[in-house]
Design an enzyme around this catalytic site. Structure first.
Site, PDB file in Angstrom:
ATOM      1  CG  ASN A 132     -12.196  -0.503   3.763  1.00 29.53           C
ATOM      2  OD1 ASN A 132     -12.551  -0.919   4.858  1.00 29.53           O
ATOM      3  ND2 ASN A 132     -11.025   0.075   3.563  1.00 29.53           N
ATOM      4  CG  HIS A 170      -6.726  -2.791   3.052  1.00 27.22           C
ATOM      5  ND1 HIS A 170      -5.970  -1.657   2.895  1.00 27.22           N
ATOM      6  CD2 HIS A 170      -7.919  -2.531   2.451  1.00 27.22           C
ATOM      7  CE1 HIS A 170      -6.673  -0.738   2.248  1.00 27.22           C
ATOM      8  NE2 HIS A 170      -7.869  -1.236   1.964  1.00 27.22           N
ATOM      9  CG  HIS A 225      -8.574  -3.083  -2.436  1.00 26.05           C
ATOM     10  ND1 HIS A 225      -9.495  -2.363  -3.161  1.00 26.05           N
ATOM     11  CD2 HIS A 225      -8.389  -2.410  -1.276  1.00 26.05           C
ATOM     12  CE1 HIS A 225      -9.849  -1.296  -2.467  1.00 26.05           C
ATOM     13  NE2 HIS A 225      -9.199  -1.304  -1.308  1.00 26.05           N
ATOM     14  CG  ASP A 275      -2.077   0.955   1.064  1.00 26.23           C
ATOM     15  OD1 ASP A 275      -3.224   0.501   0.922  1.00 26.23           O
ATOM     16  OD2 ASP A 275      -1.836   2.187   1.072  1.00 26.23           O
ATOM     17  CB  ILE A 276       0.782   4.277  -2.143  1.00 26.53           C
ATOM     18  CG1 ILE A 276       1.870   5.171  -2.687  1.00 26.53           C
ATOM     19  CG2 ILE A 276      -0.480   5.054  -1.833  1.00 26.53           C
ATOM     20  CD1 ILE A 276       1.565   5.722  -4.073  1.00 26.53           C
ATOM     21  N   GLY A 297     -16.235   2.592   3.423  1.00 22.48           N
ATOM     22  CA  GLY A 297     -14.912   3.218   3.379  1.00 22.48           C
ATOM     23  C   GLY A 297     -14.079   2.860   2.166  1.00 22.48           C
ATOM     24  CD  GLN A 298     -14.790  -0.616  -2.918  1.00 22.64           C
ATOM     25  OE1 GLN A 298     -15.989  -0.820  -2.682  1.00 22.64           O
ATOM     26  NE2 GLN A 298     -14.125  -1.249  -3.862  1.00 22.64           N
TER      27      GLN A 298
HETATM   28  P1  5GP Z   1      -9.753   1.403   0.164  1.00 22.56           P
HETATM   29  O1  5GP Z   1      -9.980   2.662   0.955  1.00 22.56           O
HETATM   30  O2  5GP Z   1     -10.385   1.478  -1.203  1.00 22.56           O
HETATM   31  O3  5GP Z   1     -10.079   0.154   0.912  1.00 22.56           O
HETATM   32  O4  5GP Z   1      -8.180   1.303  -0.013  1.00 22.56           O
HETATM   33  C1  5GP Z   1      -7.466   1.766  -1.105  1.00 22.56           C
HETATM   34  C2  5GP Z   1      -6.008   1.686  -0.719  1.00 22.56           C
HETATM   35  O5  5GP Z   1      -5.248   1.823  -1.892  1.00 22.56           O
HETATM   36  C3  5GP Z   1      -5.562   2.792   0.239  1.00 22.56           C
HETATM   37  O6  5GP Z   1      -5.032   2.202   1.411  1.00 22.56           O
HETATM   38  C4  5GP Z   1      -4.505   3.564  -0.564  1.00 22.56           C
HETATM   39  O7  5GP Z   1      -3.405   3.977   0.226  1.00 22.56           O
HETATM   40  C5  5GP Z   1      -4.090   2.563  -1.615  1.00 22.56           C
HETATM   41  N1  5GP Z   1      -3.681   3.166  -2.883  1.00 22.56           N
HETATM   42  C6  5GP Z   1      -4.385   4.109  -3.574  1.00 22.56           C
HETATM   43  N2  5GP Z   1      -3.723   4.428  -4.716  1.00 22.56           N
HETATM   44  C7  5GP Z   1      -2.599   3.667  -4.730  1.00 22.56           C
HETATM   45  C8  5GP Z   1      -1.508   3.550  -5.659  1.00 22.56           C
HETATM   46  O8  5GP Z   1      -1.449   4.198  -6.695  1.00 22.56           O
HETATM   47  N3  5GP Z   1      -0.537   2.636  -5.338  1.00 22.56           N
HETATM   48  C9  5GP Z   1      -0.586   1.898  -4.194  1.00 22.56           C
HETATM   49  N4  5GP Z   1       0.437   1.055  -3.989  1.00 22.56           N
HETATM   50  N5  5GP Z   1      -1.596   1.981  -3.308  1.00 22.56           N
HETATM   51  C10 5GP Z   1      -2.578   2.863  -3.574  1.00 22.56           C
END
Ligand code: 5GP
Ligand code: ZN
Length: 119
Positions: A93, A108, A106, A33-34, A99-100
């Site tokens: 999420n 986590h 995906h 994760d970034i 919270g998505q």
């Molecule tokens: P969500 O909130 O949809 O469950 O999580 C999305 C996750 O993707 C977040 O934790 C965010 O930091 C990660 N993320 C978003 N854009 C990028 C990206 O371009 N590269 C990487 N490695 N992670 C990303």
């Protein structure tokens, strides 16, 4: 639809956006994760563009099974400490109220010594 041209995770799978890869096979891709919440924080995604857990059906059972059985193996490889003192958290999420933020399914996987930034 198997790939969404506007989806950042489809672009990561295609190598159009760089990522720190953790694992890849014919069905799955995993990358760090970034913006990590924990010392270990990576995402496991299907290569297939499935927008969320709200979109899965019986046809995805083996794909989801692959993700969930891969997670513990990668968690240890990436530095999570062993169960029961260690362990990890698996989160998916789903939707705005869930919270998505990225609408490509995906999982986590977070772990490592406490405290964590979040979660
Ligand atoms: P969500 O909130 O949809 O469950 O999580 C999305 C996750 O993707 C977040 O934790 C965010 O930091 C990660 N993320 C978003 N854009 C990028 C990206 O371009 N590269 C990487 N490695 N992670 C990303
Ligand atoms: Zn996608």
């Amino acid at each position: 639809m198997s790939v969404d041209a506007n989806c950042i995770f489809c672009k990561i799978v295609a190598g159009q956006i760089p990522s720190r890869k953790v694992f890849e096979d014919e069905d799955l891709f995993a990358f760090h994760d970034i913006a990590p919440w924990a010392p270990v924080h990576f995402l496991i995604i299907p290569k297939l563009h499935i927008p969320s857990m709200a979109h899965v059906g019986p046809e995805h059972a083996s794909l989801l099974g692959k993700i969930m059985t891969l997670a513990p193996k990668l968690a240890l490889e990436q530095g999570c400490n062993p169960y029961p003192q260690g362990g990890f958290r698996i989160v998916t999420n789903t939707g705005a109220e869930g919270g998505q933020e990225v609408h490509h399914l995906h999982v986590h996987v977070m772990g490592g010594p406490r405290p964590w930034l979040r979660g």
